[in-house]
Design a protein around this motif. Structure first.
Motif, PDB file in Angstrom:
ATOM      1  N   PRO A  50     -35.168  99.444   2.377  1.00 23.52           N
ATOM      2  CA  PRO A  50     -34.508  98.235   1.862  1.00 23.52           C
ATOM      3  C   PRO A  50     -35.489  97.149   1.448  1.00 23.52           C
ATOM      4  N   GLY A  51     -36.715  97.193   1.940  1.00 20.94           N
ATOM      5  CA  GLY A  51     -37.690  96.181   1.561  1.00 20.94           C
ATOM      6  C   GLY A  51     -38.327  96.468   0.225  1.00 20.94           C
ATOM      7  N   THR A  52     -38.836  97.675   0.056  1.00 24.70           N
ATOM      8  CA  THR A  52     -39.551  98.030  -1.167  1.00 24.70           C
ATOM      9  C   THR A  52     -38.653  98.705  -2.203  1.00 24.70           C
ATOM     10  N   GLN A  53     -37.447  99.105  -1.771  1.00 24.52           N
ATOM     11  CA  GLN A  53     -36.510  99.849  -2.634  1.00 24.52           C
ATOM     12  C   GLN A  53     -37.087 101.202  -3.058  1.00 24.52           C
ATOM     13  N   GLU A  54     -38.116 101.677  -2.362  1.00 26.28           N
ATOM     14  CA  GLU A  54     -38.698 102.965  -2.665  1.00 26.28           C
ATOM     15  C   GLU A  54     -37.951 104.066  -1.908  1.00 26.28           C
ATOM     16  N   PRO A  55     -37.831 105.269  -2.507  1.00 25.24           N
ATOM     17  CA  PRO A  55     -37.155 106.372  -1.816  1.00 25.24           C
ATOM     18  C   PRO A  55     -37.988 106.911  -0.666  1.00 25.24           C
ATOM     19  N   LEU A  56     -37.316 107.245   0.422  1.00 26.79           N
ATOM     20  CA  LEU A  56     -37.965 107.828   1.589  1.00 26.79           C
ATOM     21  C   LEU A  56     -37.718 109.334   1.673  1.00 26.79           C
ATOM     22  N   SER A  57     -36.498 109.730   1.384  1.00 31.35           N
ATOM     23  CA  SER A  57     -36.137 111.153   1.369  1.00 31.35           C
ATOM     24  C   SER A  57     -34.831 111.289   0.605  1.00 31.35           C
ATOM     25  N   GLY A  58     -34.439 112.517   0.367  1.00 34.60           N
ATOM     26  CA  GLY A  58     -33.201 112.734  -0.375  1.00 34.60           C
ATOM     27  C   GLY A  58     -32.770 114.180  -0.295  1.00 34.60           C
ATOM     28  N   VAL A  59     -31.540 114.422  -0.748  1.00 36.56           N
ATOM     29  CA  VAL A  59     -30.978 115.767  -0.712  1.00 36.56           C
ATOM     30  C   VAL A  59     -29.871 115.852  -1.754  1.00 36.56           C
ATOM     31  N   THR A  60     -29.489 117.053  -2.111  1.00 37.11           N
ATOM     32  CA  THR A  60     -28.388 117.279  -3.039  1.00 37.11           C
ATOM     33  C   THR A  60     -27.203 117.856  -2.283  1.00 37.11           C
ATOM     34  N   SER A  61     -26.002 117.375  -2.571  1.00 35.70           N
ATOM     35  CA  SER A  61     -24.816 117.900  -1.894  1.00 35.70           C
ATOM     36  C   SER A  61     -24.598 119.363  -2.262  1.00 35.70           C
ATOM     37  N   GLY A  62     -23.999 120.101  -1.330  1.00 32.45           N
ATOM     38  CA  GLY A  62     -23.756 121.520  -1.542  1.00 32.45           C
ATOM     39  C   GLY A  62     -22.537 121.775  -2.402  1.00 32.45           C
ATOM     40  N   MET A  63     -22.212 123.059  -2.601  1.00 36.59           N
ATOM     41  CA  MET A  63     -21.087 123.444  -3.442  1.00 36.59           C
ATOM     42  C   MET A  63     -19.769 122.894  -2.911  1.00 36.59           C
ATOM     43  N   ASN A  64     -19.676 122.690  -1.582  1.00 32.97           N
ATOM     44  CA  ASN A  64     -18.459 122.129  -0.996  1.00 32.97           C
ATOM     45  C   ASN A  64     -18.543 120.616  -0.825  1.00 32.97           C
ATOM     46  N   GLY A  65     -19.580 120.007  -1.415  1.00 32.91           N
ATOM     47  CA  GLY A  65     -19.704 118.555  -1.391  1.00 32.91           C
ATOM     48  C   GLY A  65     -20.385 117.982  -0.166  1.00 32.91           C
ATOM     49  N   THR A  66     -20.710 118.821   0.828  1.00 32.49           N
ATOM     50  CA  THR A  66     -21.302 118.302   2.064  1.00 32.49           C
ATOM     51  C   THR A  66     -22.806 118.108   1.909  1.00 32.49           C
ATOM     52  N   PHE A  67     -23.380 117.272   2.778  1.00 29.92           N
ATOM     53  CA  PHE A  67     -24.819 117.033   2.759  1.00 29.92           C
ATOM     54  C   PHE A  67     -25.300 116.660   4.154  1.00 29.92           C
ATOM     55  N   VAL A  68     -26.559 116.968   4.419  1.00 28.51           N
ATOM     56  CA  VAL A  68     -27.256 116.538   5.628  1.00 28.51           C
ATOM     57  C   VAL A  68     -28.681 116.176   5.212  1.00 28.51           C
ATOM     58  N   VAL A  69     -29.118 114.977   5.552  1.00 33.17           N
ATOM     59  CA  VAL A  69     -30.477 114.551   5.230  1.00 33.17           C
ATOM     60  C   VAL A  69     -31.062 113.861   6.455  1.00 33.17           C
ATOM     61  N   GLU A  70     -32.358 114.022   6.669  1.00 34.43           N
ATOM     62  CA  GLU A  70     -33.013 113.488   7.848  1.00 34.43           C
ATOM     63  C   GLU A  70     -34.134 112.535   7.453  1.00 34.43           C
ATOM     64  N   THR A  71     -34.371 111.556   8.317  1.00 33.52           N
ATOM     65  CA  THR A  71     -35.444 110.587   8.075  1.00 33.52           C
ATOM     66  C   THR A  71     -35.989 110.094   9.402  1.00 33.52           C
ATOM     67  N   ASP A  72     -37.271 109.739   9.415  1.00 29.61           N
ATOM     68  CA  ASP A  72     -37.903 109.165  10.601  1.00 29.61           C
ATOM     69  C   ASP A  72     -37.872 107.641  10.566  1.00 29.61           C
ATOM     70  N   ALA A  73     -37.412 107.062   9.454  1.00 25.86           N
ATOM     71  CA  ALA A  73     -37.392 105.600   9.324  1.00 25.86           C
ATOM     72  C   ALA A  73     -36.348 104.994  10.248  1.00 25.86           C
ATOM     73  N   THR A  74     -36.597 103.759  10.674  1.00 25.67           N
ATOM     74  CA  THR A  74     -35.637 103.044  11.515  1.00 25.67           C
ATOM     75  C   THR A  74     -34.842 102.025  10.723  1.00 25.67           C
ATOM     76  N   ASP A  75     -35.347 101.633   9.560  1.00 22.94           N
ATOM     77  CA  ASP A  75     -34.662 100.679   8.693  1.00 22.94           C
ATOM     78  C   ASP A  75     -34.538 101.309   7.308  1.00 22.94           C
ATOM     79  N   PHE A  76     -33.327 101.600   6.889  1.00 24.60           N
ATOM     80  CA  PHE A  76     -33.145 102.304   5.620  1.00 24.60           C
ATOM     81  C   PHE A  76     -31.730 102.082   5.108  1.00 24.60           C
ATOM     82  N   TYR A  77     -31.511 102.442   3.845  1.00 27.60           N
ATOM     83  CA  TYR A  77     -30.176 102.462   3.262  1.00 27.60           C
ATOM     84  C   TYR A  77     -29.944 103.849   2.661  1.00 27.60           C
ATOM     85  N   VAL A  78     -28.663 104.145   2.384  1.00 25.42           N
ATOM     86  CA  VAL A  78     -28.296 105.435   1.795  1.00 25.42           C
ATOM     87  C   VAL A  78     -27.534 105.177   0.495  1.00 25.42           C
TER      88      VAL A  78
END
Length: 790
Positions: A50-78
């Protein structure tokens, strides 16, 4: 043994996916759908600083629309995004045990929101997904007052000629579905799609390479028409009134009421339409240089009534029962008048007669469905779906023909044709979906379909006192088809990669009977239909998918029925009870790319088809008889490109292009039919938003000429226009559409053989329609689609 082999394959799939590992860390999960509840695959889920607006990680949703993404950051947005939809951002979500569960993220189309209450389904557009195209019908301006068949002509990769033949990527081997299932509303009889008007349709899905979960029918793919079904709280509805020239008058009414336990939904449509047409035909005998030509005109009048009623009963938060029914009725009346002239080798007129026809018919249609869906608390995507569907269709038709001689000494005569037709279709389905840990999914299910048809057809001639039926041209044709299908799929989806494998087993039992002479033809065959899909996300704006499926085209009733229409006694189309099914292996590589305001979908495909069904024309005594036959194999290689560009807030362009090249290998009765050819289509749509809430739309279409086994089909170019004006703060909408603005849309085929030449030509002309739509209901209540359903 084959069923056991099928189950063994599924077990292997399941075992394979267990070997893949999982990552650990702070977890964000959820599922992504559109406003109708349909899963959105390959949507981008970005975790950012949220400070730099830079991406930390990302993922693409599956064929059924679900997603799981992991991050070590403590302050973030999705941030959740997908082309054609507005981006959603989550800054603060209550975490439980180190898990951010976003639940179901509903993305809405990236368009201006209407003020207060809007007419349901008013917005329109095309969303390009990797496995399908989803065309939202609502505000397709040129579809005002149009039938479903006319709406299809604006869908990417789909073309419909003026005879109502639907093609996908240049092939007519299309499986038509209504709400995901075969229906009498989508079959080839009685202008089946005519009773479905544009205001009754939510969206149209084009699936060019279906997985094993889908019925294997349709060598070129599946077109699925999704009917509107509101789920908004309170009482809501809309009224649509259309009028046009030539006659195109219709009234549509929809109403739904949503409570905690029940959702009651209904649609009513009534109307009257006229389809005038000009027709020409030419039969030339090249051996003796004689010729028969005809010029005629006709007008087909249809009066129709369509009623859809249904209810969802939410037993509790996990169990829903849906009961729905549809009743449609058509009254048809067609008048035609054609002049037939015969010329000798010196081009002298030797004979001529005027043939007048009056055809009347009634077409009742019934469809009903009982469906039960069970969800499970351990995973929102785990479900069991059971359904039973019935479709009934009848046709009672009478045609009277009067021949009046104008040149020559032939006697005047009267003929009559009658058809008593009945069809019953029943489908029983069971589907089970079981996901594990948002990474693995197994699907399995079965379907049993029964088609039972009887056609009683007869031709009689007037002997001066009464009509006497000709036993040589009278018979009862019966066709019964039973198909049992069982399938299983297994999928792994995580981060950039995805893999889905499946196989479907179908057992087909077909029987035909010509009752008068007891001529029977029974066929029994069973086949495996494998499918496989792999996906890869290169970056946030570029994704790929590689797909394969095996498909079948089973001969349909009028491919098998040996009877014919005597409207033109010199050009006869008949069926072939001995016809075999086509089989197609389909491969495709597709990609989606987004660059600023430009969204693109590019695909290449290859189809290998055996026992290709083609119509072969035989010519004798200046009479042509067209009959389907199995002629060799076909190799088709194609390129497909779709793009949407929005350079300005008030201007957008959509372009569709499809090219395919085919190589034929085959012979019939000692004659070689080896040849190569190509065809291409392109469509450009421009939309402009003007002041005073006025929208304009222009659609230009071009379909190249192409060659079949014996025919050359002429190129076609035409344009449609639409305009819309919102009034009463968007509660009402005025629409104007002009289809085929320059009256240039035609159908023309030429058959040039060593011994004969045939030409057939047809044209319908321009259609102008004006419509008004009005939506009613409470404003807040109209937004229920994004809430949790109880």
């Amino acid at each position: 043994m084959k069923v056991k082999s099928f189950l063994a394959i599924i077990s292997v799939f399941f075992c394979l996916i267990q070997v893949w590992g999982q990552d650990s860390g702070t977890t964000i999960k959820g599922s992504i759908t559109d406003a109708s509840g349909a899963a959105i695959a390959f949507a981008t889920v970005l975790v950012g600083d949220p400070g730099t607006q830079e991406p930390l990680s990302g993922v693409t949703s599956g064929m059924n629309g679900t997603f799981v993404v992991e991050t070590d950051a403590t302050d973030f947005y999705v941030e959740v995004s997908f082309m054609g939809f507005a981006t959603k951002r989550f800054n603060e979500v209550e975490a439980v045990g180190g898990i951010w569960d976003l639940g179901t993220v509903v993305l809405t189309e990236d368009a201006e929101q209407l003020e207060e209450v809007v007419v349901a389904g008013e917005r329109s557009g095309t969303v390009f997904k990797l496995d399908r195209r989803v065309f939202t019908v609502g505000a397709d301006l040129s579809s005002t007052g149009a039938s479903a068949l006319e709406v299809l002509n604006n869908v990417p990769s789909v073309t419909v000629n003026i005879e109502g033949q639907v093609s996908l990527r240049g092939s007519q081997g299309v499986q038509m579905l209504i709400n995901g299932k075969p229906s009498v509303l989508a079959n080839e009889q009685g202008n089946a799609l005519g009773t479905l008007t544009a205001d009754m349709i939510e969206s149209i899905e084009v699936i060019t390479n279906p997985s094993a979960k889908y019925d294997a029918e349709g060598t070129s793919g599946i077109i699925n028409i999704i009917l509107k079904k509101e789920e908004k709280r309170g009482t809501n509805g809309s009224v649509t009134l259309n009028t046009g020239v030539p006659n195109n008058h219709s009234l549509g009414f929809s109403l739904n009421k949503r409570t905690e336990k029940f959702n009651l939904f209904s649609q009513l449509g009534v109307g009257h339409r006229t389809f005038p047409s000009d027709n020409e035909s030419e039969n030339r005998n090249l051996l003796n240089d004689t010729e028969i030509i005809s010029f005629g005109e006709s007008d087909k009048n249809e009066t129709f009534f369509n009623l859809i009623l249904g209810t969802d009963y939410h037993i509790d938060s996990l169990n829903v029962i849906t009961l729905s029914g549809n009743f449609a009725y058509e009254w048809e009346r067609e008048n035609s008048d054609a002049l037939f002239s015969t010329f000798n080798a010196n081009n002298d007129l030797t004979d001529a007669f005027d043939r007048v026809e009056l055809t009347t018919a009634t077409n009742p249609k019934y469809a009903y469905e009982l469906q039960y869906k069970r969800s499970f608390e351990d995973h929102e995507e785990r479900s069991l779906l059971l359904s039973a569907t019935g479709n009934l269709f009848a046709k009672d038709q009478t045609s009277e023909f009067a021949n009046t001689t104008t040149v020559g000494g032939a006697a005047d005569f009267l003929q009559r044709a009658r058809t008593d037709f009945g069809q019953a279709d029943y489908i029983f389905k069971a589907d089970y979906t079981h996901p594990w840990e948002d990474t693995y999914t197994v699907e399995t299910g079965a379907q049993y379909q029964i088609n039972d048809v009887e056609s009683d057809f007869g031709i009689s001639a007037f002997d001066g006192a009464t009509f006497v039926e000709d036993p040589e041209l009278t018979n009862v044709f019966q066709w019964t088809q039973k198909v049992l299908g069982v399938y299983g799929t297994a999928a792994y989806e995580k981060d950039k990669w995805g893999l889905k494998l499946g196989v479907r087993f179908e057992d087909t039992d077909v029987a035909t009977l010509l009752r008068t002479n007891d001529q029977r033809n029974n066929q029994r065959y069973n086949n495996f239909f494998p499918s496989g899909f792999a996906s890869y996300k290169a970056n946030e704006d570029l994704s790929f998918q590689l797909g394969y499926s095996k498909r079948i085209f089973r001969p349909r009733l009028w491919d098998l029925n040996p009877f014919f229409n005597i409207r033109n006694n010199f050009n006869i189309r008949t069926g072939n009870p001995d016809l075999l099914p086509e089989f197609t292996d389909s491969f495709e590589l597709t990609s989606i790319y987004k660059l600023g305001q430009l969204s693109m979908n590019l695909g290449v495909f290859y189809r290998y088809t055996t026992d290709v069904v083609e119509r072969i024309v035989a010519f004798e005594d200046n009479i042509s008889i067209s009959r389907p036959e199995n002629i060799g194999i076909n190799h088709t290689t194609g390129l497909e490109f779709n793009a949407k560009y929005v350079p300005l807030n008030w201007l957008s362009f959509t372009h569709d292009f499809n090219f395919n090249r085919f190589a034929r290998e085959g012979d019939f009765q000692g004659q070689s039919f080896d040849f190569t050819g190509s065809q291409w289509t392109t469509r450009l749509m421009g939309k402009l938003k003007l002041p005073a809430d006025i929208d304009l739309e222009f659609i230009g279409n071009y379909q190249s000429g192409f060659r079949t086994v014996q025919q050359d089909i002429t190129e076609v170019v035409f344009m449609d226009f639409g305009a819309r004006k919102k009034i009463l703060k968007g509660k009402a909408i005025l629409n104007l559409s002009i289809r085929d603005v320059f009256a240039s849309r035609i159908f023309e085929s030429k058959t040039n053989q060593p011994e004969f030449f045939l030409r057939n030509f047809g044209q319908q002309g321009r259609f102008v329609t004006f419509g008004v739509s009005f939506g009613f209901g409470k404003g807040e209540a109209m937004e229920f689609s994004g809430q949790k359903r109880f």
